[in-house]
Motif scaffolding. Sequence first.
Motif, PDB file in Angstrom:
ATOM      1  N   PRO A  13       0.845  -1.201   0.000  1.00  0.00           N
ATOM      2  CA  PRO A  13       0.000   0.000   0.000  1.00  0.00           C
ATOM      3  C   PRO A  13       0.879   1.248   0.000  1.00  0.00           C
ATOM      4  O   PRO A  13       1.954   1.269   0.619  1.00  0.00           O
ATOM      5  N   ALA A  14       0.429   2.286  -0.680  1.00  0.00           N
ATOM      6  CA  ALA A  14       1.219   3.519  -0.782  1.00  0.00           C
ATOM      7  C   ALA A  14       1.608   4.055   0.587  1.00  0.00           C
ATOM      8  O   ALA A  14       2.732   4.526   0.774  1.00  0.00           O
ATOM      9  N   PHE A  20       7.825   3.941   4.772  1.00  0.00           N
ATOM     10  CA  PHE A  20       9.104   3.243   4.858  1.00  0.00           C
ATOM     11  C   PHE A  20      10.196   4.003   4.117  1.00  0.00           C
ATOM     12  O   PHE A  20      11.320   4.123   4.607  1.00  0.00           O
ATOM     13  N   ALA A  21       9.881   4.548   2.952  1.00  0.00           N
ATOM     14  CA  ALA A  21      10.864   5.322   2.189  1.00  0.00           C
ATOM     15  C   ALA A  21      11.342   6.530   2.997  1.00  0.00           C
ATOM     16  O   ALA A  21      12.543   6.825   3.033  1.00  0.00           O
ATOM     17  N   ALA A  22      10.432   7.212   3.681  1.00  0.00           N
ATOM     18  CA  ALA A  22      10.811   8.362   4.507  1.00  0.00           C
ATOM     19  C   ALA A  22      11.605   7.906   5.731  1.00  0.00           C
ATOM     20  O   ALA A  22      12.598   8.538   6.113  1.00  0.00           O
ATOM     21  N   ALA A  31       7.596  10.778   7.498  1.00  0.00           N
ATOM     22  CA  ALA A  31       7.148   9.477   8.017  1.00  0.00           C
ATOM     23  C   ALA A  31       5.960   9.652   8.960  1.00  0.00           C
ATOM     24  O   ALA A  31       4.983   8.909   8.896  1.00  0.00           O
ATOM     25  N   SER A  32       6.015  10.652   9.821  1.00  0.00           N
ATOM     26  CA  SER A  32       4.935  10.888  10.779  1.00  0.00           C
ATOM     27  C   SER A  32       3.624  11.269  10.112  1.00  0.00           C
ATOM     28  O   SER A  32       2.550  11.044  10.672  1.00  0.00           O
ATOM     29  N   SER A  33       3.696  11.840   8.928  1.00  0.00           N
ATOM     30  CA  SER A  33       2.474  12.265   8.239  1.00  0.00           C
ATOM     31  C   SER A  33       1.607  11.086   7.808  1.00  0.00           C
ATOM     32  O   SER A  33       0.437  11.270   7.474  1.00  0.00           O
ATOM     33  N   PHE A  34       2.146   9.878   7.847  1.00  0.00           N
ATOM     34  CA  PHE A  34       1.401   8.684   7.452  1.00  0.00           C
ATOM     35  C   PHE A  34       0.775   7.963   8.646  1.00  0.00           C
ATOM     36  O   PHE A  34       0.231   6.873   8.504  1.00  0.00           O
ATOM     37  N   ARG A 106      -5.480   1.875   9.154  1.00  0.00           N
ATOM     38  CA  ARG A 106      -6.861   2.288   9.365  1.00  0.00           C
ATOM     39  C   ARG A 106      -7.084   3.548   8.540  1.00  0.00           C
ATOM     40  O   ARG A 106      -6.333   4.514   8.680  1.00  0.00           O
ATOM     41  N   ASP A 107      -8.080   3.517   7.689  1.00  0.00           N
ATOM     42  CA  ASP A 107      -8.389   4.678   6.839  1.00  0.00           C
ATOM     43  C   ASP A 107      -7.162   5.158   6.072  1.00  0.00           C
ATOM     44  O   ASP A 107      -6.884   6.361   5.997  1.00  0.00           O
ATOM     45  N   ASP A 108      -6.425   4.214   5.507  1.00  0.00           N
ATOM     46  CA  ASP A 108      -5.240   4.500   4.689  1.00  0.00           C
ATOM     47  C   ASP A 108      -4.104   5.181   5.450  1.00  0.00           C
ATOM     48  O   ASP A 108      -3.229   5.798   4.848  1.00  0.00           O
ATOM     49  N   LEU A 109      -4.108   5.080   6.776  1.00  0.00           N
ATOM     50  CA  LEU A 109      -3.003   5.579   7.594  1.00  0.00           C
ATOM     51  C   LEU A 109      -2.525   4.460   8.507  1.00  0.00           C
ATOM     52  O   LEU A 109      -3.240   3.476   8.728  1.00  0.00           O
ATOM     53  N   ILE A 110      -1.331   4.623   9.060  1.00  0.00           N
ATOM     54  CA  ILE A 110      -0.767   3.615   9.953  1.00  0.00           C
ATOM     55  C   ILE A 110      -1.306   3.855  11.359  1.00  0.00           C
ATOM     56  O   ILE A 110      -1.069   4.912  11.961  1.00  0.00           O
ATOM     57  N   ALA A 111      -2.044   2.874  11.866  1.00  0.00           N
ATOM     58  CA  ALA A 111      -2.603   2.963  13.215  1.00  0.00           C
ATOM     59  C   ALA A 111      -1.687   2.301  14.220  1.00  0.00           C
ATOM     60  O   ALA A 111      -1.657   2.668  15.395  1.00  0.00           O
TER      61      ALA A 111
END
Length: 120
Positions: A13-14, A20-22, A31-34, A106-111
Amino acid sequence: MTQHTDLPSDLLPATVRDFFAAHVVRDADTASSFLTEDAVVVDQDETFRGREAIHAFLRDAGSEFEYTTEQLGAHRVDDAHWVVTVRLEGTFPGGVAELDYRFALRDDLIAELVIANHTA
């Protein structure tokens, strides 16, 4: 039923791929924005809760060492859970580590992210 499939990183998933790339280039802001606002990260038996605490962890973790990161594999557990296995080599004690980064989305973000020694 758990489904394990080895995946190239471009099929992750993007959110996982971009986090991971960040993270690999130590860009804690990106990284935190995800992360969800209430995200939880567990690393080496330490737990960090909330985006701000996790940002500080991502910014500071391993900063005293030089190391390289190589993705060894990845797989989908289910629609919300993914695992990325990496090999770190560097100036930290032991010099080599293989780790699993276990993501819960969750909702396309890392929970949740659990970073643990890789188990074969």
